[in-house]
Scaffold this motif. Structure first.
Motif, PDB file in Angstrom:
ATOM      1  N   SER A   1       0.839  -1.195   0.000  1.00 24.47           N
ATOM      2  CA  SER A   1       0.000   0.000   0.000  1.00 24.47           C
ATOM      3  C   SER A   1       0.872   1.242   0.000  1.00 24.47           C
ATOM      4  O   SER A   1       2.049   1.202   0.379  1.00 24.47           O
ATOM      5  CB  SER A   1      -0.919   0.017   1.230  1.00 24.47           C
ATOM      6  OG  SER A   1      -1.785  -1.093   1.216  1.00 24.47           O
ATOM      7  N   LEU A   2       0.283   2.343  -0.418  1.00 26.46           N
ATOM      8  CA  LEU A   2       1.019   3.601  -0.455  1.00 26.46           C
ATOM      9  C   LEU A   2       0.077   4.763  -0.209  1.00 26.46           C
ATOM     10  O   LEU A   2      -1.124   4.687  -0.476  1.00 26.46           O
ATOM     11  CB  LEU A   2       1.738   3.765  -1.791  1.00 26.46           C
ATOM     12  CG  LEU A   2       0.883   3.683  -3.073  1.00 26.46           C
ATOM     13  CD1 LEU A   2       0.484   5.073  -3.558  1.00 26.46           C
ATOM     14  CD2 LEU A   2       1.642   2.958  -4.168  1.00 26.46           C
TER      15      LEU A   2
ATOM     16  N   SER B   1      -3.830   0.403  -2.651  1.00 27.04           N
ATOM     17  CA  SER B   1      -3.282  -0.925  -2.364  1.00 27.04           C
ATOM     18  C   SER B   1      -3.189  -1.734  -3.654  1.00 27.04           C
ATOM     19  O   SER B   1      -4.088  -1.677  -4.502  1.00 27.04           O
ATOM     20  CB  SER B   1      -4.163  -1.665  -1.351  1.00 27.04           C
ATOM     21  OG  SER B   1      -4.133  -1.006  -0.095  1.00 27.04           O
ATOM     22  N   LEU B   2      -2.085  -2.463  -3.795  1.00 28.84           N
ATOM     23  CA  LEU B   2      -1.879  -3.332  -4.949  1.00 28.84           C
ATOM     24  C   LEU B   2      -1.659  -4.769  -4.478  1.00 28.84           C
ATOM     25  O   LEU B   2      -0.820  -5.022  -3.608  1.00 28.84           O
ATOM     26  CB  LEU B   2      -0.668  -2.881  -5.763  1.00 28.84           C
ATOM     27  CG  LEU B   2      -0.744  -1.532  -6.461  1.00 28.84           C
ATOM     28  CD1 LEU B   2      -0.124  -0.454  -5.571  1.00 28.84           C
ATOM     29  CD2 LEU B   2      -0.020  -1.559  -7.798  1.00 28.84           C
TER      30      LEU B   2
ATOM     31  N   ASN C   1       0.866  -3.095   4.490  1.00 30.30           N
ATOM     32  CA  ASN C   1       2.292  -3.118   4.165  1.00 30.30           C
ATOM     33  C   ASN C   1       2.638  -1.878   3.338  1.00 30.30           C
ATOM     34  O   ASN C   1       2.641  -1.926   2.107  1.00 30.30           O
ATOM     35  CB  ASN C   1       2.634  -4.403   3.404  1.00 30.30           C
ATOM     36  CG  ASN C   1       4.110  -4.494   3.072  1.00 30.30           C
ATOM     37  OD1 ASN C   1       4.954  -3.880   3.730  1.00 30.30           O
ATOM     38  ND2 ASN C   1       4.433  -5.241   2.032  1.00 30.30           N
ATOM     39  N   PHE C   2       2.893  -0.771   4.021  1.00 33.03           N
ATOM     40  CA  PHE C   2       3.168   0.483   3.319  1.00 33.03           C
ATOM     41  C   PHE C   2       4.616   0.533   2.846  1.00 33.03           C
ATOM     42  O   PHE C   2       5.525   0.080   3.537  1.00 33.03           O
ATOM     43  CB  PHE C   2       2.903   1.691   4.230  1.00 33.03           C
ATOM     44  CG  PHE C   2       1.466   2.105   4.250  1.00 33.03           C
ATOM     45  CD1 PHE C   2       0.968   3.017   3.339  1.00 33.03           C
ATOM     46  CD2 PHE C   2       0.599   1.556   5.176  1.00 33.03           C
ATOM     47  CE1 PHE C   2      -0.357   3.383   3.353  1.00 33.03           C
ATOM     48  CE2 PHE C   2      -0.735   1.912   5.202  1.00 33.03           C
ATOM     49  CZ  PHE C   2      -1.218   2.825   4.289  1.00 33.03           C
ATOM     50  N   ILE C   3       4.786   1.068   1.656  1.00 33.54           N
ATOM     51  CA  ILE C   3       6.131   1.240   1.114  1.00 33.54           C
ATOM     52  C   ILE C   3       6.475   2.719   1.118  1.00 33.54           C
ATOM     53  O   ILE C   3       5.605   3.579   1.017  1.00 33.54           O
ATOM     54  CB  ILE C   3       6.257   0.662  -0.310  1.00 33.54           C
ATOM     55  CG1 ILE C   3       5.206   1.280  -1.238  1.00 33.54           C
ATOM     56  CG2 ILE C   3       6.132  -0.833  -0.293  1.00 33.54           C
ATOM     57  CD1 ILE C   3       5.360   0.835  -2.671  1.00 33.54           C
ATOM     58  N   GLN C   4       7.762   3.000   1.245  1.00 36.98           N
ATOM     59  CA  GLN C   4       8.248   4.368   1.240  1.00 36.98           C
ATOM     60  C   GLN C   4       9.423   4.484   0.280  1.00 36.98           C
ATOM     61  O   GLN C   4      10.055   3.492  -0.072  1.00 36.98           O
ATOM     62  CB  GLN C   4       8.682   4.792   2.647  1.00 36.98           C
ATOM     63  CG  GLN C   4       7.566   4.826   3.663  1.00 36.98           C
ATOM     64  CD  GLN C   4       8.006   5.486   4.955  1.00 36.98           C
ATOM     65  OE1 GLN C   4       8.134   6.694   5.047  1.00 36.98           O
ATOM     66  NE2 GLN C   4       8.248   4.668   5.964  1.00 36.98           N
TER      67      GLN C   4
END
Length: 237
Positions: free
Chosen positions: A56-57, A155-156, A221-224
């Motif tokens: 997710s982002l 979200s993917l 599950n966030f990405i940065q």
């Protein structure tokens, strides 16, 4: 020794590949001269989850805005290169929404009409509701801002790819000026467009308190990081 070097580079490349969680890529750039004084560019791009886990982002990847050095945009931003040199691009293009706004704004006869058009434009372009700003109290505004943050979560699923298409309009003017700086789009040089997106949940700390942010990011599950696309030629000839 040569074999050791090869194995070392293969190992490093594997590590780098594992760290690349998503891909931002331009698929195509096409154009159409519908009228002599205007060129319509269609930018097709995608964001793809390269992992076997859902990610997710925070952000607005469906929005395309010009890159500036001061920009902290949560949208996808674009840079324009003249050969290898980055040129200031915020004065080159207009979106369809901006194009229609400028046209209607110039035709408006009263200040009331102009204010109404401006408020509508800000709401569509930037999710900024001016009327709410002046009619709602601080608590209501804060709740609205939190809703905007939550609605910005994308979200993917594993290996999922989301496709986007954006249209930009160029008035075919080669000389333009931004503040005290002058620019010229040279018809004899190649030009390229590149996209990037800055994903950082810390950008929303002013909207969400630490407990709220932890509650949301703990479930997903966030990405940065900053992700940059390939360069693709764009025709200004």
């Amino acid at each position: 020794m040569k074999v050791i070097r090869i194995l070392f580079f293969l190992y490093i490349n594997t590590l780098l590949g594992q760290s690349q969680q998503i891909e931002l890529k331009i698929d195509s750039v096409t154009y159409l001269d519908s009228i002599p004084t205007e060129r319509k560019f269609t930018i097709n791009y995608h964001i793809e989850n390269l992992t076997n886990k859902e990610v997710s982002l925070f952000g607005y990847p469906n929005n395309l805005t010009p890159y500036t050095r001061e920009s902290m945009a949560k949208t996808v931003t674009y840079k324009i290169y003249q050969e290898e040199e980055i040129i200031e691009c915020k004065g080159i293009f207009n979106s369809k929404l901006r194009k229609e706004f400028y046209k209607n704004f110039e035709a408006a006869k009263t200040q009331k009409e102009k204010d109404s058009l401006l408020h509508l434009f800000l709401k569509k372009e930037m999710n900024f509701d001016y009327q709410s700003m002046i009619t709602k109290d601080e608590k209501e505004l804060l709740e609205n801002e939190k809703k905007l943050v939550l609605n910005s979560i994308v979200s993917l699923k594993p290996m999922e790819k989301i496709l986007y298409t954006k249209t930009l309009y160029w008035d075919k003017k080669r000389y333009y000026k931004i503040e005290d700086n002058e620019y010229y789009i040279n018809e004899d040089k190649p030009h390229f467009i590149e996209l990037s997106i800055n994903l950082a949940k810390d950008n929303y700390n002013y909207n969400l308190n630490a407990e709220e942010l932890k509650k949301i990011t703990g479930k997903l599950n966030f990405i940065q990081g900053t992700f940059t696309s390939n360069k693709m030629e764009i025709n200004f000839n």
